[in-house]
Design an enzyme around this catalytic site. Structure first.
Site, PDB file in Angstrom:
ATOM      1  N   HIS A  93       0.864  -1.184   0.000  1.00  0.00           N
ATOM      2  CA  HIS A  93       0.000   0.000   0.000  1.00  0.00           C
ATOM      3  C   HIS A  93       0.899   1.231   0.000  1.00  0.00           C
ATOM      4  CE1 HIS A  93      -2.709   3.140   1.024  1.00  0.00           C
ATOM      5  NE2 HIS A  93      -2.384   3.209   2.297  1.00  0.00           N
ATOM      6  N   TYR A 120       1.222  -4.404 -20.236  1.00  0.00           N
ATOM      7  CA  TYR A 120       1.816  -4.755 -18.938  1.00  0.00           C
ATOM      8  C   TYR A 120       0.948  -4.323 -17.764  1.00  0.00           C
ATOM      9  CZ  TYR A 120       5.868  -6.965 -20.800  1.00  0.00           C
ATOM     10  OH  TYR A 120       6.678  -7.868 -21.440  1.00  0.00           O
TER      11      TYR A 120
END
Length: 220
Positions: A93, A120
């Site tokens: 995070h 990607y």
């Protein structure tokens, strides 16, 4: 991998993310799920650039502190993602600039915050959901994550930052970086009517690489 090596990995990746400006100050946190159901997690108010492997928080399977410093206040967030994505072994995070900026734009779709810009992005991050704003550490964010029912590996918290799960820490870090770069591209291209990947090109990626996308990405 031994717990000692995992602790070192958290420090190594944390420093790399911090040094490249992907999460400022003492923001951001990393967790790893261990074989016994417990976790290693970065401590509260710790900078990812200056982690001490010996002080990384160790929690048991019930979330009780076993050793190390007090854990990040974002524990409910990590717990909810692990609970709903059983394959997840690591969560990253960050408060990365472009992802946070993206989370504040009025036009983004909460089921797919980004169009299919690059292969990607789809291969690493998949499709990213947006969770409404909650104050940091608010247990209600866990219910919002659970509401996504484990369909997403990458989630954007409004006005806050990305939360990304992976089957290894490296995979979670790479997916988070891919999300950040794609958010940056979106902001650069906004209003320029760019060519995104077509439905057929997305289907080809899904088929070739066996991708399991939560929602079908679409042009905004």
């Amino acid at each position: 991998m031994s717990e000692t090596k995992l602790r070192d990995e958290i420090c190594r990746f944390g420093r790399s993310l911090f040094e490249r400006g992907l999460t400022p100050g003492s923001s951001g946190n990393i967790s790893l799920r261990l074989d016994d159901g417990g976790w290693l997690v970065t401590p509260t108010n710790a900078s990812l650039g200056f982690l001490d492997p010996a002080r990384i928080t160790r929690l048991d399977a019930t979330g009780k502190l076993v050793s190390g410093d007090a854990p990040t206040k974002e524990i409910p967030l990590h717990a909810a993602l692990y609970e709903t994505r059983s394959s997840a072994r690591a969560i990253v995070h960050l408060h990365s600039t472009h992802s946070v900026a993206l989370s504040m734009l009025p036009e983004i779709d909460p089921r797919a915050v980004l169009p299919p810009i690059t292969p990607y992005y789809l291969m690493r991050a998949g499709v990213t959901a947006l969770v409404p704003y909650y104050r940091p550490g608010d247990p209600a964010v866990a219910d919002a994550i659970k509401g996504l029912a484990g369909r997403y590996t990458s989630v954007l918290l409004a006005n806050h930052g990305p939360v990304v799960a992976g089957d290894t820490l490296e995979a979670a870090v790479f997916a988070t970086e891919e999300l950040e770069e794609t958010a940056k591209l979106y902001l650069l291209l906004r209003g320029l009517n760019p060519r995104y990947l077509t439905k057929e090109q997305v289907e080809d990626l899904v088929k070739t690489f066996g991708l399991k996308l939560a929602e079908e990405p679409h042009s905004h």
